[in-house]
Design a protein around this motif. Structure first.
Motif, PDB file in Angstrom:
ATOM      1  N   GLN A   7      -2.977   3.674  -2.640  1.00 28.18           N
ATOM      2  CA  GLN A   7      -2.870   2.662  -3.521  1.00 28.18           C
ATOM      3  C   GLN A   7      -2.520   1.296  -3.302  1.00 28.18           C
ATOM      4  OE1 GLN A   7      -4.220   3.595  -6.844  1.00 28.18           O
ATOM      5  NE2 GLN A   7      -4.768   5.678  -5.759  1.00 28.18           N
ATOM      6  N   ILE A   8      -3.379   0.483  -3.424  1.00 36.68           N
ATOM      7  CA  ILE A   8      -3.315  -0.936  -2.968  1.00 36.68           C
ATOM      8  C   ILE A   8      -2.937  -1.782  -4.009  1.00 36.68           C
ATOM      9  CG2 ILE A   8      -4.410  -2.496  -1.425  1.00 36.68           C
ATOM     10  CD1 ILE A   8      -6.365   0.105  -0.500  1.00 36.68           C
ATOM     11  N   LYS A  49       3.615   6.290 -11.852  1.00 37.32           N
ATOM     12  CA  LYS A  49       4.055   5.719 -13.157  1.00 37.32           C
ATOM     13  C   LYS A  49       3.011   4.340 -13.034  1.00 37.32           C
ATOM     14  CE  LYS A  49       8.435   7.960 -14.177  1.00 37.32           C
ATOM     15  NZ  LYS A  49       9.724   7.659 -14.269  1.00 37.32           N
ATOM     16  N   ARG A  50       3.223   3.674 -11.752  1.00 33.57           N
ATOM     17  CA  ARG A  50       2.699   2.296 -11.676  1.00 33.57           C
ATOM     18  C   ARG A  50       1.380   2.218 -11.549  1.00 33.57           C
ATOM     19  NH1 ARG A  50       4.144  -1.660  -6.563  1.00 33.57           N
ATOM     20  NH2 ARG A  50       3.572  -3.418  -7.318  1.00 33.57           N
ATOM     21  N   THR A  51       0.649   3.257 -11.159  1.00 32.34           N
ATOM     22  CA  THR A  51      -1.079   3.343 -10.971  1.00 32.34           C
ATOM     23  C   THR A  51      -1.828   3.919 -11.855  1.00 32.34           C
ATOM     24  OG1 THR A  51      -0.806   4.728  -9.243  1.00 32.34           O
ATOM     25  CG2 THR A  51      -0.591   2.547  -8.342  1.00 32.34           C
ATOM     26  N   GLY A  52      -0.985   5.072 -12.278  1.00 33.43           N
ATOM     27  CA  GLY A  52      -1.762   6.112 -13.151  1.00 33.43           C
ATOM     28  C   GLY A  52      -2.469   6.985 -12.286  1.00 33.43           C
ATOM     29  N   ARG A  53      -2.171   7.076 -10.915  1.00 30.17           N
ATOM     30  CA  ARG A  53      -2.988   7.868 -10.077  1.00 30.17           C
ATOM     31  C   ARG A  53      -2.182   8.466  -9.229  1.00 30.17           C
ATOM     32  NH1 ARG A  53      -8.034   3.906  -7.882  1.00 30.17           N
ATOM     33  NH2 ARG A  53      -8.739   3.231 -10.142  1.00 30.17           N
ATOM     34  N   ILE A 108      -5.295  -2.903  -6.903  1.00 27.29           N
ATOM     35  CA  ILE A 108      -6.927  -3.034  -6.665  1.00 27.29           C
ATOM     36  C   ILE A 108      -7.312  -1.266  -6.717  1.00 27.29           C
ATOM     37  CG2 ILE A 108      -8.419  -3.102  -4.650  1.00 27.29           C
ATOM     38  CD1 ILE A 108      -6.970  -5.727  -5.727  1.00 27.29           C
ATOM     39  N   GLY A 109      -6.499  -0.360  -6.327  1.00 23.77           N
ATOM     40  CA  GLY A 109      -6.826   0.859  -6.459  1.00 23.77           C
ATOM     41  C   GLY A 109      -6.885   1.724  -5.092  1.00 23.77           C
ATOM     42  N   GLY A 110      -7.729   2.524  -4.923  1.00 23.74           N
ATOM     43  CA  GLY A 110      -7.795   3.099  -3.408  1.00 23.74           C
ATOM     44  C   GLY A 110      -8.787   2.626  -2.720  1.00 23.74           C
ATOM     45  N   PHE A 111      -9.163   3.381  -1.223  1.00 24.59           N
ATOM     46  CA  PHE A 111      -9.826   2.739  -0.345  1.00 24.59           C
ATOM     47  C   PHE A 111     -11.306   2.408  -0.811  1.00 24.59           C
ATOM     48  CE2 PHE A 111     -13.049   3.422   2.902  1.00 24.59           C
ATOM     49  CZ  PHE A 111     -13.106   2.379   3.698  1.00 24.59           C
ATOM     50  N   ASP A 112     -12.012   3.489  -1.567  1.00 24.24           N
ATOM     51  CA  ASP A 112     -13.055   3.076  -2.338  1.00 24.24           C
ATOM     52  C   ASP A 112     -13.226   1.923  -2.961  1.00 24.24           C
ATOM     53  OD1 ASP A 112     -13.957   5.367  -0.922  1.00 24.24           O
ATOM     54  OD2 ASP A 112     -14.098   6.859  -2.462  1.00 24.24           O
ATOM     55  N   ASP A 113     -12.049   2.036  -3.747  1.00 23.60           N
ATOM     56  CA  ASP A 113     -12.143   0.706  -4.547  1.00 23.60           C
ATOM     57  C   ASP A 113     -11.946  -0.836  -3.906  1.00 23.60           C
ATOM     58  OD1 ASP A 113     -11.925   2.189  -7.237  1.00 23.60           O
ATOM     59  OD2 ASP A 113     -10.027   2.709  -6.485  1.00 23.60           O
ATOM     60  N   LEU A 114     -11.267  -0.350  -2.874  1.00 23.67           N
ATOM     61  CA  LEU A 114     -11.044  -1.669  -1.874  1.00 23.67           C
ATOM     62  C   LEU A 114     -12.504  -2.198  -1.229  1.00 23.67           C
ATOM     63  CD1 LEU A 114      -8.910  -3.850  -0.586  1.00 23.67           C
ATOM     64  CD2 LEU A 114      -8.643  -2.005   1.313  1.00 23.67           C
ATOM     65  N   ARG A 115     -13.155  -1.038  -0.620  1.00 26.84           N
ATOM     66  CA  ARG A 115     -14.359  -1.373  -0.164  1.00 26.84           C
ATOM     67  C   ARG A 115     -15.342  -1.889  -1.138  1.00 26.84           C
ATOM     68  NH1 ARG A 115     -18.950   1.225   1.224  1.00 26.84           N
ATOM     69  NH2 ARG A 115     -19.771   0.824   3.259  1.00 26.84           N
ATOM     70  N   ALA A 116     -15.402  -1.530  -2.301  1.00 32.66           N
ATOM     71  CA  ALA A 116     -16.366  -1.841  -3.374  1.00 32.66           C
ATOM     72  C   ALA A 116     -16.085  -3.278  -3.714  1.00 32.66           C
ATOM     73  CB  ALA A 116     -16.299  -0.959  -4.662  1.00 32.66           C
ATOM     74  N   MET A 176       0.828  -1.002  -0.089  1.00 36.04           N
ATOM     75  CA  MET A 176       0.092  -0.014  -0.128  1.00 36.04           C
ATOM     76  C   MET A 176       0.752   1.238   0.189  1.00 36.04           C
ATOM     77  SD  MET A 176      -3.265   1.113   2.505  1.00 36.04           S
ATOM     78  CE  MET A 176      -2.456   1.124   4.076  1.00 36.04           C
ATOM     79  N   TYR A 177       0.953   1.973  -1.033  1.00 34.99           N
ATOM     80  CA  TYR A 177       1.356   3.355  -1.058  1.00 34.99           C
ATOM     81  C   TYR A 177       0.440   4.173  -0.291  1.00 34.99           C
ATOM     82  CZ  TYR A 177       4.031   2.023  -5.195  1.00 34.99           C
ATOM     83  OH  TYR A 177       4.844   1.479  -5.969  1.00 34.99           O
ATOM     84  N   SER A 178       0.956   5.120   0.947  1.00 35.34           N
ATOM     85  CA  SER A 178       0.279   5.431   2.052  1.00 35.34           C
ATOM     86  C   SER A 178       0.910   6.859   2.557  1.00 35.34           C
ATOM     87  CB  SER A 178       0.013   4.565   2.975  1.00 35.34           C
ATOM     88  OG  SER A 178       1.161   4.106   3.499  1.00 35.34           O
ATOM     89  N   SER A 179       0.380   7.612   3.258  1.00 37.78           N
ATOM     90  CA  SER A 179       0.928   8.787   3.898  1.00 37.78           C
ATOM     91  C   SER A 179       0.495   8.638   5.422  1.00 37.78           C
ATOM     92  CB  SER A 179       0.762  10.105   3.263  1.00 37.78           C
ATOM     93  OG  SER A 179      -0.493  10.612   3.479  1.00 37.78           O
TER      94      SER A 179
END
Length: 85
Positions: free
Chosen positions: A56-57, A47-51, A64-72, A6-9
């Motif tokens: 970014q998971i 570069k890896r995700t386009g976001r 998978i994408g972000g949290f909303d994508d993970l939850r969906a 997970m890319y995070s802060s």
């Protein structure tokens, strides 16, 4: 258990929520790439995700994408099979 990255802060509430959801699913280890501590890794993430937003998971090599994508994905019943590998 598949590898979760997970890319995070530190100050990202979506990152915290994503970690909570993954932990509730039995994930015990998350490879966190902290772009707030290593800003050069933000460019790698884009570069890896386009976001540009965190989190970014990845589960193994699947973005998978972000949290909303993970939850969906979880709500649709798709997360458990990925984590059961």
């Amino acid at each position: 258990m598949p590898k979760v990255t997970m890319y995070s802060s530190a100050v990202c509430p979506y990152c915290i929520n994503a970690e909570r959801l993954l932990t509730s699913k039995g994930v015990t280890e998350i490879n966190k790439i902290r772009i707030d501590l290593q800003p050069e890794l933000r460019e790698e993430m884009v570069k890896r995700t386009g976001r540009r937003t965190v989190p970014q998971i990845y589960i193994d090599e699947r973005h998978i994408g972000g949290f909303d994508d993970l939850r969906a994905l979880d709500m649709a019943g798709g997360l458990d099979p990925l984590l059961a590998k």
